[in-house]
Design an enzyme around this catalytic site. Sequence first.
Site, short mmCIF file in Angstrom:
data_model
loop_
_atom_site.label_atom_id
_atom_site.label_comp_id
_atom_site.label_asym_id
_atom_site.label_seq_id
_atom_site.Cartn_x
_atom_site.Cartn_y
_atom_site.Cartn_z
N LYS A 132 0.82 -1.21 0.00
CA LYS A 132 0.00 0.00 0.00
C LYS A 132 0.86 1.27 0.00
O LYS A 132 2.07 1.22 0.16
CB LYS A 132 -0.96 -0.01 1.18
CG LYS A 132 -1.70 -1.32 1.35
CD LYS A 132 -2.68 -1.62 0.21
CE LYS A 132 -3.06 -3.08 0.23
NZ LYS A 132 -4.38 -3.46 -0.05
C1 LIG Z 1 -5.25 -4.59 0.75
C2 LIG Z 1 -6.69 -4.43 0.68
C3 LIG Z 1 -7.55 -4.79 1.74
C4 LIG Z 1 -7.11 -5.60 2.92
O1 LIG Z 1 -6.01 -5.13 3.57
P1 LIG Z 1 -5.07 -6.13 4.39
O2 LIG Z 1 -4.20 -5.19 5.16
O3 LIG Z 1 -4.29 -6.93 3.38
O4 LIG Z 1 -5.92 -6.97 5.26
C5 LIG Z 1 -8.89 -4.48 1.64
N1 LIG Z 1 -9.39 -3.87 0.56
C6 LIG Z 1 -8.61 -3.53 -0.48
C7 LIG Z 1 -9.22 -2.81 -1.63
C8 LIG Z 1 -7.24 -3.81 -0.47
O5 LIG Z 1 -6.50 -3.48 -1.51
#
Ligand SMILES: *Cc1c(COP(=O)(O)O)cnc(C)c1O
Length: 393
Positions: free
Chosen positions: A180
């Site tokens: 992210k």
């Molecule tokens: C990464 C992601 C999540 C979940 O996040 P995690 O930290 O991996 O649990 C939820 N929604 C979207 C759109 C994502 O890209």
Amino acid sequence: MPYSLGEDEVDAVRQVIEKGYLDRYINGDDSISSQFEKEFSKKLKVKYSLAVSSGTAALICGLAGMCIGPGDEVIIPAFTYIATALSVLAVGAIPVIAEIDTSLTLNPEDIKRKITKKTKAIIPVHMHGLPCNMTAIMQIAKRYKLLVLEDVAQACGGSYGSRHLGTIGDAGIFSFNHYKIITCGEGGALITDKKIFHQRAIVQHHGGCIFEPGFTRLGIKAFAGWNFRISEISSAILRVQLSKLDSILRDLRKEKRIILDCLSNVVSPFTFCPIHDEEGDCGRVVFLQFTSRNQANTFFQKMKLNNINAWFVNTKGHVYSDWEPILKKRGAHHTQRDPFQLSKNSLNISKNSFPQTSSILQRVIGISTQIGRSRKELRVLTDVLCNTIKESY
Ligand SMILES: *Cc1c(COP(=O)(O)O)cnc(C)c1O
């Protein structure tokens, strides 16, 4: 990504370890995690933040905060990471999938078609940093009295109009996993202006809060929650990362601008995917839309030959057709906890249920921006990209 990690994060982690307190609640709530929450709230101009162990945990806490559960339906897009759907099942509700449009985000018209008496909430997902059509979505929510939980996992720091993504609906969630915009390896956060959502999320994420000294001050009854606490090490990294967010976004957006400028000057076989707020877009990816899969594939092969890292957006796990637990309706580890079994819902989905989404995704190609790329490296990319297009079309 994450190219933004460096000595500052290492120092922050070292300090936590030297101090020896890795649990955020060990000293009441005088913690690095709570400092991060204050800074995050201030940055996004929101009343409450809760840092948690993942984006998925943040989604679950958000839905629990909204008291969503068995018998409820929550509308989600057909194009998102599967966690959006899984979190709905985790609280016992049914994820009802809706089509996206060429903006690669929820199609408001299809949201309307998916609303039933059981619908309680919508989760718009700002995929790849692209803001959803929040004006239309909030209008629908208001009209049908639905809650809105924005999934900002991929768009931290993005905005829509004058507001930060995550602050337009009733609550917003973020992920700070490795991929992210800012990261601490694994982590997440929930933000909201609604006190009760925040309070319930605290209970949900901290084992019912029985050890929390300040719990009585929450003023709500405890219920059985889980453990989604964040570690002080993660929060220490996040504080540094948050201080870099503006410069990360500046870099991404600048790269995107340069790539777009170069592409706009060549006669090309594609159009750019429309964006609901160009300025609010995080600038992570340039999306090119072709008229057919064949055309997209020809372009993709040419880019590959020239070592340009272009990718089809229907990557594994991010499209409904890959969500085996949903397609097969296995909604929990145990049938009696499986929302698909409990509600006699007629939701029947197959790999072909969302033709608009499938048709769009198979002919959209992304070219990612990168932070920390030198001007020269970017120049090489744009030159190769545009020359390849000029020679081919
Ligand atoms: C990464 C992601 C999540 C979940 O996040 P995690 O930290 O991996 O649990 C939820 N929604 C979207 C759109 C994502 O890209």
